[in-house]
Design a protein around this motif. Structure first.
Motif, PDB file in Angstrom:
ATOM      1  N   LEU A   1      48.816   4.328  72.549  1.00  0.00           N
ATOM      2  CA  LEU A   1      49.653   3.847  71.449  1.00  0.00           C
ATOM      3  C   LEU A   1      50.416   4.988  70.791  1.00  0.00           C
ATOM      4  O   LEU A   1      51.592   4.844  70.431  1.00  0.00           O
ATOM      5  CB  LEU A   1      48.779   3.132  70.416  1.00  0.00           C
ATOM      6  N   THR A   2      49.773   6.132  70.660  1.00  0.00           N
ATOM      7  CA  THR A   2      50.435   7.287  70.045  1.00  0.00           C
ATOM      8  C   THR A   2      51.565   7.799  70.922  1.00  0.00           C
ATOM      9  O   THR A   2      52.672   8.075  70.434  1.00  0.00           O
ATOM     10  CB  THR A   2      49.402   8.405  69.798  1.00  0.00           C
ATOM     11  N   ARG A   3      51.319   7.903  72.229  1.00  0.00           N
ATOM     12  CA  ARG A   3      52.354   8.395  73.144  1.00  0.00           C
ATOM     13  C   ARG A   3      53.536   7.427  73.225  1.00  0.00           C
ATOM     14  O   ARG A   3      54.679   7.849  73.394  1.00  0.00           O
ATOM     15  CB  ARG A   3      51.770   8.610  74.549  1.00  0.00           C
ATOM     16  N   ALA A   4      53.247   6.130  73.080  1.00  0.00           N
ATOM     17  CA  ALA A   4      54.308   5.133  73.147  1.00  0.00           C
ATOM     18  C   ALA A   4      55.018   4.948  71.810  1.00  0.00           C
ATOM     19  O   ALA A   4      56.022   4.223  71.740  1.00  0.00           O
ATOM     20  CB  ALA A   4      53.739   3.792  73.610  1.00  0.00           C
ATOM     21  N   GLY A   5      54.508   5.585  70.738  1.00  0.00           N
ATOM     22  CA  GLY A   5      55.110   5.439  69.427  1.00  0.00           C
ATOM     23  C   GLY A   5      54.878   4.075  68.808  1.00  0.00           C
ATOM     24  O   GLY A   5      55.663   3.627  67.977  1.00  0.00           O
TER      25      GLY A   5
END
Length: 359
Positions: A127-131
Protein backbone atom coordinates in the motif's frame (compact mmCIF):
# COMPACT_ATOMS: atom_id res chain seq x y z
CA UNK A 1 34.66 -24.05 -2.22
CA UNK A 2 38.27 -23.92 -3.40
CA UNK A 3 40.63 -21.34 -4.81
CA UNK A 4 40.65 -21.42 -8.66
CA UNK A 5 43.66 -23.05 -10.39
CA UNK A 6 46.41 -20.54 -11.10
CA UNK A 7 45.27 -18.21 -8.31
CA UNK A 8 46.13 -20.29 -5.26
CA UNK A 9 47.68 -18.36 -2.37
CA UNK A 10 50.59 -20.40 -1.08
CA UNK A 11 50.36 -18.79 2.36
CA UNK A 12 46.58 -19.32 2.73
CA UNK A 13 45.64 -22.21 0.41
CA UNK A 14 42.34 -22.89 2.22
CA UNK A 15 41.06 -19.31 2.32
CA UNK A 16 38.32 -18.23 -0.05
CA UNK A 17 36.34 -14.99 -0.19
CA UNK A 18 32.77 -15.55 -1.26
CA UNK A 19 29.23 -14.44 -0.60
CA UNK A 20 26.16 -16.65 -0.43
CA UNK A 21 24.29 -14.23 -2.67
CA UNK A 22 27.22 -13.10 -4.81
CA UNK A 23 28.06 -16.27 -6.77
CA UNK A 24 25.74 -18.43 -8.84
CA UNK A 25 27.17 -21.67 -7.46
CA UNK A 26 27.26 -20.48 -3.82
CA UNK A 27 23.63 -21.41 -2.91
CA UNK A 28 24.08 -24.86 -4.47
CA UNK A 29 27.35 -25.40 -2.57
CA UNK A 30 25.74 -24.22 0.68
CA UNK A 31 22.73 -26.48 0.29
CA UNK A 32 24.93 -29.46 -0.60
CA UNK A 33 27.04 -29.00 2.52
CA UNK A 34 23.99 -28.50 4.74
CA UNK A 35 22.07 -31.47 3.29
CA UNK A 36 25.17 -33.68 3.62
CA UNK A 37 25.43 -32.81 7.31
CA UNK A 38 21.71 -33.37 7.90
CA UNK A 39 21.84 -36.75 6.17
CA UNK A 40 24.80 -37.72 8.33
CA UNK A 41 22.83 -36.78 11.44
CA UNK A 42 19.93 -39.04 10.47
CA UNK A 43 17.63 -36.71 8.52
CA UNK A 44 15.95 -37.86 5.33
CA UNK A 45 15.34 -35.44 2.47
CA UNK A 46 11.71 -35.38 1.37
CA UNK A 47 10.94 -36.46 -2.20
CA UNK A 48 7.84 -34.28 -2.26
CA UNK A 49 9.72 -31.11 -1.22
CA UNK A 50 13.52 -31.05 -1.49
CA UNK A 51 13.78 -28.22 1.05
CA UNK A 52 12.17 -30.40 3.75
CA UNK A 53 14.13 -32.83 5.95
CA UNK A 54 12.57 -35.35 8.33
CA UNK A 55 14.21 -37.03 11.33
CA UNK A 56 12.52 -39.99 13.05
CA UNK A 57 14.01 -42.22 15.70
CA UNK A 58 11.57 -44.14 17.84
CA UNK A 59 8.93 -41.74 19.10
CA UNK A 60 11.16 -38.71 18.47
CA UNK A 61 10.47 -36.76 15.30
CA UNK A 62 11.82 -33.48 13.90
CA UNK A 63 11.01 -31.46 10.79
CA UNK A 64 13.51 -29.03 9.26
CA UNK A 65 12.62 -26.62 6.45
CA UNK A 66 15.30 -24.68 4.55
CA UNK A 67 14.85 -21.44 2.58
CA UNK A 68 18.30 -20.24 1.37
CA UNK A 69 20.01 -19.51 4.71
CA UNK A 70 16.83 -19.37 6.83
CA UNK A 71 15.82 -22.54 8.68
CA UNK A 72 12.68 -23.59 10.54
CA UNK A 73 13.03 -26.47 13.00
CA UNK A 74 10.28 -28.14 14.99
CA UNK A 75 9.85 -31.44 16.81
CA UNK A 76 8.16 -33.23 19.70
CA UNK A 77 11.21 -33.64 22.03
CA UNK A 78 12.76 -30.34 23.15
CA UNK A 79 15.99 -31.91 24.47
CA UNK A 80 16.70 -33.51 21.09
CA UNK A 81 16.05 -30.19 19.35
CA UNK A 82 18.55 -28.41 21.62
CA UNK A 83 21.15 -31.13 21.04
CA UNK A 84 20.71 -30.81 17.28
CA UNK A 85 21.03 -27.00 17.41
CA UNK A 86 24.27 -27.33 19.40
CA UNK A 87 25.60 -29.87 16.91
CA UNK A 88 24.81 -27.80 13.82
CA UNK A 89 26.20 -24.67 15.54
CA UNK A 90 29.60 -26.36 15.67
CA UNK A 91 29.47 -26.71 11.88
CA UNK A 92 27.94 -23.36 10.87
CA UNK A 93 27.85 -19.93 12.59
CA UNK A 94 24.06 -19.93 13.00
CA UNK A 95 21.91 -17.73 15.23
CA UNK A 96 18.94 -19.15 17.13
CA UNK A 97 16.08 -16.62 16.87
CA UNK A 98 13.85 -18.54 19.26
CA UNK A 99 10.14 -19.14 18.75
CA UNK A 100 8.95 -18.66 15.17
CA UNK A 101 7.29 -15.27 14.73
CA UNK A 102 8.30 -14.01 11.27
CA UNK A 103 9.53 -15.92 8.22
CA UNK A 104 9.97 -14.61 4.64
CA UNK A 105 7.08 -12.17 5.01
CA UNK A 106 4.78 -14.46 7.03
CA UNK A 107 3.75 -13.32 10.52
CA UNK A 108 2.97 -16.11 12.97
CA UNK A 109 0.66 -15.49 15.93
CA UNK A 110 0.04 -18.14 18.58
CA UNK A 111 -3.49 -18.65 19.89
CA UNK A 112 -5.05 -21.08 22.36
CA UNK A 113 -6.49 -23.13 19.51
CA UNK A 114 -3.50 -23.11 17.13
CA UNK A 115 -1.71 -20.68 14.81
CA UNK A 116 -2.72 -17.64 12.80
CA UNK A 117 -0.68 -16.70 9.71
CA UNK A 118 -0.94 -13.23 8.21
CA UNK A 119 0.96 -10.81 5.98
CA UNK A 120 -0.23 -7.45 7.33
CA UNK A 121 3.30 -5.98 7.28
CA UNK A 122 3.78 -7.06 3.68
CA UNK A 123 0.34 -5.69 2.73
CA UNK A 124 1.18 -2.33 4.35
CA UNK A 125 4.42 -2.29 2.35
CA UNK A 126 2.48 -2.74 -0.89
CA UNK A 127 0.00 0.00 0.00
CA UNK A 128 2.84 2.39 0.78
CA UNK A 129 4.66 1.70 -2.49
CA UNK A 130 1.42 2.13 -4.43
CA UNK A 131 0.61 5.40 -2.62
CA UNK A 132 -2.75 3.99 -1.44
CA UNK A 133 -2.07 3.66 2.29
CA UNK A 134 -4.80 6.19 3.07
CA UNK A 135 -7.20 5.17 0.31
CA UNK A 136 -10.83 4.24 0.89
CA UNK A 137 -11.30 0.44 1.23
CA UNK A 138 -13.76 -1.54 -0.94
CA UNK A 139 -15.83 -4.58 0.06
CA UNK A 140 -14.76 -6.98 -2.74
CA UNK A 141 -11.50 -7.29 -4.70
CA UNK A 142 -13.19 -7.49 -8.13
CA UNK A 143 -16.55 -6.70 -9.72
CA UNK A 144 -18.61 -9.85 -10.30
CA UNK A 145 -19.18 -8.90 -13.97
CA UNK A 146 -15.55 -7.97 -14.66
CA UNK A 147 -13.97 -9.49 -17.79
CA UNK A 148 -10.55 -8.54 -19.14
CA UNK A 149 -9.30 -8.42 -22.72
CA UNK A 150 -5.90 -8.23 -23.97
CA UNK A 151 4.36 -5.11 -9.59
CA UNK A 152 1.16 -7.15 -8.44
CA UNK A 153 1.19 -8.33 -4.77
CA UNK A 154 0.98 -12.00 -5.78
CA UNK A 155 2.66 -13.27 -2.61
CA UNK A 156 -0.34 -12.14 -0.59
CA UNK A 157 -2.18 -15.24 -1.80
CA UNK A 158 -0.06 -17.33 0.60
CA UNK A 159 -2.29 -16.27 3.49
CA UNK A 160 -5.12 -14.70 1.44
CA UNK A 161 -6.62 -17.49 -0.70
CA UNK A 162 -9.62 -15.31 -1.54
CA UNK A 163 -7.27 -13.21 -3.72
CA UNK A 164 -6.09 -16.15 -5.84
CA UNK A 165 -8.70 -15.77 -8.57
CA UNK A 166 -8.36 -12.00 -9.00
CA UNK A 167 -4.57 -12.22 -9.21
CA UNK A 168 -4.93 -15.06 -11.70
CA UNK A 169 -7.02 -12.74 -13.87
CA UNK A 170 -4.89 -9.58 -13.80
CA UNK A 171 -1.54 -11.41 -14.04
CA UNK A 172 -2.48 -12.68 -17.51
CA UNK A 173 -1.98 -9.17 -18.87
CA UNK A 174 1.43 -8.25 -17.49
CA UNK A 175 2.85 -8.13 -21.03
CA UNK A 176 0.38 -5.44 -22.23
CA UNK A 177 -1.58 -3.83 -19.38
CA UNK A 178 -4.26 -1.25 -20.10
CA UNK A 179 -6.03 1.38 -18.01
CA UNK A 180 -8.71 -1.19 -17.11
CA UNK A 181 -6.07 -3.53 -15.71
CA UNK A 182 -4.53 -0.69 -13.70
CA UNK A 183 -7.92 0.20 -12.25
CA UNK A 184 -8.53 -3.47 -11.38
CA UNK A 185 -5.19 -3.72 -9.55
CA UNK A 186 -5.94 -0.47 -7.76
CA UNK A 187 -9.28 -1.90 -6.60
CA UNK A 188 -7.54 -5.05 -5.33
CA UNK A 189 -5.09 -2.95 -3.31
CA UNK A 190 -7.97 -0.91 -1.85
CA UNK A 191 -9.65 -4.18 -0.87
CA UNK A 192 -6.40 -5.26 0.83
CA UNK A 193 -6.41 -1.93 2.69
CA UNK A 194 -9.68 -2.86 4.41
CA UNK A 195 -8.71 -6.48 5.13
CA UNK A 196 -5.10 -6.22 6.32
CA UNK A 197 -5.82 -8.30 9.41
CA UNK A 198 -7.09 -11.26 7.39
CA UNK A 199 -5.06 -14.45 7.31
CA UNK A 200 -5.15 -18.22 7.69
CA UNK A 201 -6.00 -20.13 10.85
CA UNK A 202 -4.39 -23.48 11.64
CA UNK A 203 -6.33 -25.18 14.42
CA UNK A 204 -5.74 -28.28 16.51
CA UNK A 205 -8.28 -30.44 14.73
CA UNK A 206 -9.50 -33.84 15.98
CA UNK A 207 -9.89 -34.91 12.36
CA UNK A 208 -7.00 -35.47 9.94
CA UNK A 209 -8.99 -36.49 6.86
CA UNK A 210 -8.04 -34.98 3.50
CA UNK A 211 -11.00 -33.22 1.90
CA UNK A 212 -10.86 -31.47 -1.48
CA UNK A 213 -13.33 -29.10 -3.15
CA UNK A 214 -13.13 -28.94 -6.95
CA UNK A 215 -14.82 -26.44 -9.26
CA UNK A 216 -14.59 -24.96 -12.77
CA UNK A 217 -16.02 -21.94 -14.56
CA UNK A 218 -16.74 -23.04 -18.12
CA UNK A 219 -15.47 -20.78 -20.95
CA UNK A 220 -14.78 -17.94 -18.53
CA UNK A 221 -12.23 -16.22 -20.79
CA UNK A 222 -14.16 -14.25 -23.43
CA UNK A 223 -11.10 -14.11 -25.73
CA UNK A 224 -10.03 -17.77 -25.76
CA UNK A 225 -13.17 -19.47 -24.33
CA UNK A 226 -10.94 -21.40 -21.96
CA UNK A 227 -12.27 -22.42 -18.55
CA UNK A 228 -10.90 -21.62 -15.13
CA UNK A 229 -10.19 -24.44 -12.67
CA UNK A 230 -10.05 -24.05 -8.92
CA UNK A 231 -9.66 -26.27 -5.89
CA UNK A 232 -9.13 -26.11 -2.15
CA UNK A 233 -7.78 -28.99 -0.07
CA UNK A 234 -8.28 -29.28 3.68
CA UNK A 235 -6.34 -31.40 6.17
CA UNK A 236 -8.89 -31.73 8.93
CA UNK A 237 -10.24 -28.19 9.40
CA UNK A 238 -7.17 -26.47 7.96
CA UNK A 239 -6.70 -25.24 4.39
CA UNK A 240 -3.35 -26.62 3.17
CA UNK A 241 -3.53 -26.19 -0.61
CA UNK A 242 -5.52 -24.23 -3.19
CA UNK A 243 -5.33 -23.28 -6.85
CA UNK A 244 -6.91 -20.92 -9.37
CA UNK A 245 -5.70 -21.53 -12.92
CA UNK A 246 -6.87 -21.15 -16.50
CA UNK A 247 -7.14 -24.51 -18.26
CA UNK A 248 -4.60 -25.07 -21.09
CA UNK A 249 -7.19 -26.21 -23.65
CA UNK A 250 -10.77 -25.36 -24.59
CA UNK A 251 -13.47 -27.61 -23.14
CA UNK A 252 -16.46 -28.46 -25.31
CA UNK A 253 -18.87 -28.73 -22.38
CA UNK A 254 -19.17 -27.69 -18.77
CA UNK A 255 -18.89 -31.34 -17.76
CA UNK A 256 -15.55 -31.63 -19.54
CA UNK A 257 -14.15 -28.51 -17.84
CA UNK A 258 -15.37 -29.78 -14.47
CA UNK A 259 -13.74 -33.16 -15.08
CA UNK A 260 -10.39 -31.53 -15.93
CA UNK A 261 -10.66 -29.57 -12.68
CA UNK A 262 -11.40 -32.83 -10.87
CA UNK A 263 -8.20 -34.36 -12.27
CA UNK A 264 -6.14 -31.36 -11.12
CA UNK A 265 -7.62 -31.62 -7.63
CA UNK A 266 -6.85 -35.33 -7.49
CA UNK A 267 -3.22 -34.65 -8.48
CA UNK A 268 -2.94 -32.08 -5.67
CA UNK A 269 -4.38 -34.53 -3.14
CA UNK A 270 -1.98 -37.28 -4.25
CA UNK A 271 1.00 -34.94 -3.74
CA UNK A 272 -0.21 -34.02 -0.23
CA UNK A 273 -0.72 -37.72 0.52
CA UNK A 274 2.91 -38.44 -0.39
CA UNK A 275 4.07 -35.52 1.77
CA UNK A 276 2.03 -36.64 4.79
CA UNK A 277 3.39 -40.16 4.43
CA UNK A 278 6.95 -38.80 4.60
CA UNK A 279 5.98 -36.75 7.65
CA UNK A 280 4.60 -39.95 9.27
CA UNK A 281 1.14 -38.41 9.75
CA UNK A 282 -0.80 -40.02 6.89
CA UNK A 283 -4.51 -40.19 7.86
CA UNK A 284 -6.09 -43.67 7.80
CA UNK A 285 -9.17 -42.55 5.85
CA UNK A 286 -9.08 -42.23 2.08
CA UNK A 287 -9.27 -38.68 0.69
CA UNK A 288 -12.58 -37.29 -0.56
CA UNK A 289 -13.29 -34.80 -3.36
CA UNK A 290 -16.51 -32.77 -3.30
CA UNK A 291 -17.88 -31.11 -6.41
CA UNK A 292 -21.16 -29.50 -7.52
CA UNK A 293 -21.35 -30.99 -11.05
CA UNK A 294 -23.19 -34.31 -11.29
CA UNK A 295 -22.12 -34.88 -14.90
CA UNK A 296 -18.43 -34.99 -13.95
CA UNK A 297 -19.27 -37.08 -10.87
CA UNK A 298 -21.16 -39.72 -12.89
CA UNK A 299 -18.41 -39.76 -15.50
CA UNK A 300 -15.80 -40.51 -12.84
CA UNK A 301 -17.85 -43.47 -11.56
CA UNK A 302 -18.71 -44.90 -14.99
CA UNK A 303 -16.47 -47.84 -15.86
CA UNK A 304 -17.37 -47.71 -19.57
CA UNK A 305 -15.69 -45.08 -21.74
CA UNK A 306 -17.98 -43.40 -24.25
CA UNK A 307 -17.87 -40.64 -26.86
CA UNK A 308 -18.14 -37.97 -24.17
CA UNK A 309 -14.81 -39.01 -22.65
CA UNK A 310 -12.72 -40.22 -25.61
CA UNK A 311 -11.00 -36.87 -26.08
CA UNK A 312 -10.06 -36.59 -22.38
CA UNK A 313 -8.81 -40.15 -21.97
CA UNK A 314 -5.78 -39.30 -19.78
CA UNK A 315 -7.81 -37.39 -17.19
CA UNK A 316 -10.62 -39.95 -17.44
CA UNK A 317 -8.42 -43.00 -16.71
CA UNK A 318 -6.41 -41.11 -14.07
CA UNK A 319 -9.53 -40.43 -12.00
CA UNK A 320 -11.10 -43.82 -12.72
CA UNK A 321 -8.03 -45.71 -11.47
CA UNK A 322 -7.89 -43.71 -8.24
CA UNK A 323 -11.57 -44.30 -7.50
CA UNK A 324 -11.61 -47.98 -8.50
CA UNK A 325 -8.50 -48.68 -6.38
CA UNK A 326 -10.25 -46.98 -3.42
CA UNK A 327 -7.51 -44.37 -3.08
CA UNK A 328 -10.01 -41.59 -3.66
CA UNK A 329 -13.70 -40.95 -3.03
CA UNK A 330 -15.78 -38.48 -5.07
CA UNK A 331 -19.05 -37.02 -3.74
CA UNK A 332 -21.55 -34.34 -4.71
CA UNK A 333 -21.81 -31.06 -2.82
CA UNK A 334 -24.42 -28.30 -3.36
CA UNK A 335 -23.18 -25.11 -5.02
CA UNK A 336 -23.89 -23.01 -1.92
CA UNK A 337 -21.45 -25.23 0.02
CA UNK A 338 -18.79 -25.31 -2.70
CA UNK A 339 -15.67 -23.81 -1.07
CA UNK A 340 -13.72 -23.85 -4.35
CA UNK A 341 -16.19 -21.48 -6.01
CA UNK A 342 -14.12 -18.47 -4.95
CA UNK A 343 -11.15 -19.72 -7.02
CA UNK A 344 -13.08 -19.71 -10.31
CA UNK A 345 -15.07 -16.47 -10.22
CA UNK A 346 -15.51 -13.20 -8.39
CA UNK A 347 -18.32 -13.57 -5.88
CA UNK A 348 -20.59 -10.80 -4.55
CA UNK A 349 -20.29 -9.91 -0.89
CA UNK A 350 -23.55 -11.54 0.38
CA UNK A 351 -22.50 -14.87 -1.15
CA UNK A 352 -18.83 -14.55 -0.25
CA UNK A 353 -19.11 -16.46 3.03
CA UNK A 354 -16.17 -18.64 1.99
CA UNK A 355 -13.87 -15.75 3.02
CA UNK A 356 -14.96 -16.20 6.63
CA UNK A 357 -14.19 -19.91 6.36
CA UNK A 358 -10.61 -19.22 5.32
CA UNK A 359 -9.87 -16.08 7.36
Amino acid sequence: MEQPPGFIDARFPNNVCCSLYGLKQAPRAWFYRLSTLLTRLGFVCSRSDLSLFVFKRGSCIMYLLVYVDDIILTGNVSSTIHQFISRIHREFPIKDLGKLSYFIGLEVLYTESGLFLSQSRYAEDILTRAGLLYSKPVATPLETSENFTSHCPLYLTITRPNLSYVFNQVSQFFHAPTRDHFQAVKRIIRYVKGTMTYGLKFLLSPSSTLLGYSDANWARCIETCRSTSGYSIFHGENLVSRSAKKQPTVSRSSGESEYRALANTAAGIIWITHLLRELHVLPPDRPTILRDNKSALFLSQNSVSNKRSKHIDIDYHFIRELISSRKLYAKFVPTNLQLADIFTKSLPLPNNTVIDTFS
